[in-house]
Design an enzyme around this catalytic site. Structure first.
Site, short mmCIF file in Angstrom:
data_model
loop_
_atom_site.label_atom_id
_atom_site.label_comp_id
_atom_site.label_asym_id
_atom_site.label_seq_id
_atom_site.Cartn_x
_atom_site.Cartn_y
_atom_site.Cartn_z
N HIS A 88 9.62 37.26 44.73
CA HIS A 88 10.67 36.72 44.73
C HIS A 88 11.56 37.00 43.42
O HIS A 88 10.72 37.25 42.16
CB HIS A 88 10.83 35.17 44.75
CG HIS A 88 12.13 34.46 45.17
ND1 HIS A 88 12.95 34.43 43.84
CD2 HIS A 88 12.85 33.97 45.99
CE1 HIS A 88 13.93 33.88 44.28
NE2 HIS A 88 14.15 33.64 45.57
N GLU B 109 16.75 40.57 48.84
CA GLU B 109 17.05 39.41 48.35
C GLU B 109 17.67 39.81 46.94
O GLU B 109 17.06 39.81 46.08
CB GLU B 109 15.75 38.59 48.04
CG GLU B 109 15.77 37.26 47.72
CD GLU B 109 15.18 37.00 46.23
OE1 GLU B 109 14.46 37.85 45.89
OE2 GLU B 109 15.95 36.08 45.56
#
Ligand code: PGA
Length: 258
Positions: A94, A165
């Site tokens: 992430h 992302e």
């Protein structure tokens, strides 16, 4: 094809009572959407044990894992420890961990190997970087993709869920921008193409690739209209059960029509 919606709670909420208050309304409605769709929430690690008794239809995921089996690594949690609480997915790579916690491509690659070894499912985020620019995402995603899979064979790669992302499309990032459905689709197709080279076109098409920029009840339609977007990795909206449910339900509605 099955859709997957993952709620990444990040370092929220403050108490276990609040955590139950977010999960329970979703859990109670899951019978309405269960075919074709899986819903996962990734709470902070300390809430995994107590929530394990609350979540039956919603799957649990973790936000991090160690690359070691166990031993002297202060503050880390191992894959087998996570498995005790019926964790299925682990978010890796992430952008917040890459940017603020210094997680390198090497660390992420080691964690993916470990997660697969523990028989958990890695959710590998691509597109997170301090310098990520909207019109230069393909080279960044390509580099992070190759770094992530460098120690894996074809069968292992097939077990991964990927998420596009982009840092600049995360609600909590300063001056964040909206990523259009068309942009999300383009990068998801790019990841699918990268996967095709590794596992073959047919297998790549069967793998899940999620969109991980901001998705909420106001913009979810933009992403569900593209069948290539296999689901969402939702941040802020996943802390509001009403908002999260609308995202889940919208993906469900599209999945039964496609
Ligand atoms: P957001 O976060 O939904 O709050 O924008 C998304 C993410 O961090 O992947």
């Amino acid at each position: 094809m099955t859709k997957l919606i993952i709620g990444n709670w990040k370092m929220n909420p403050e108490t276990i009572e609040q955590a139950r208050g977010i999960l329970l309304p979703i859990e109670h409605k899951m019978h309405l959407v269960q075919e074709n769709l899986e819903v996962c929430v990734c709470p902070p690690a300390v809430f995994l044990a107590p929530l394990n008794h609350t979540s039956h239809n919603v799957v649990l995921g973790a936000q991090n894992v160690s690359w070691l089996d166990g031993g002297p690594l202060t503050g880390e949690v191992s894959g087998s420890q996570l498995k005790q609480w019926k964790v299925k997915y682990v978010i890796l790579g992430h952008s917040e961990r890459r940017i603020y916690l210094g997680e390198t491509e090497e660390m992420i690659s080691k964690k993916i190997v470990q997660v697969l070894k523990t028989r958990l499912v890695p959710v590998v985020c691509l597109g997170g970087d301090k310098a990520a620019k909207k019109d230069e995402m393909k080279p960044l995603v390509t580099r992070q993709f190759h770094a992530a899979i460098k120690n894996l064979d074809r069968k292992q790669i097939e077990k991964i869920v990927f998420a596009y992302e982009p840092t600049w499309a995360i609600s909590t990032v300063k001056n964040s921008e909206h990523a259009s459905g068309e942009h999300a689709r383009e990068l998801i197709l790019h990841i699918q193409e990268l996967l095709s080279h590794e596992v073959g076109e047919a297998r790549a098409k069967n793998m899940l690739i999620l969109y991980g920029g901001t998705v909420n009840k106001n913009n979810v339609h933009e992403y569900t209209k593209y069948p290539e977007i296999d689901g969402a990795l939702v941040g802020a909206a996943s802390l509001d059960p009403g908002d999260f449910w609308e995202v889940v339900h919208e993906f469900y509605r599209e999945s039964i029509h496609s």
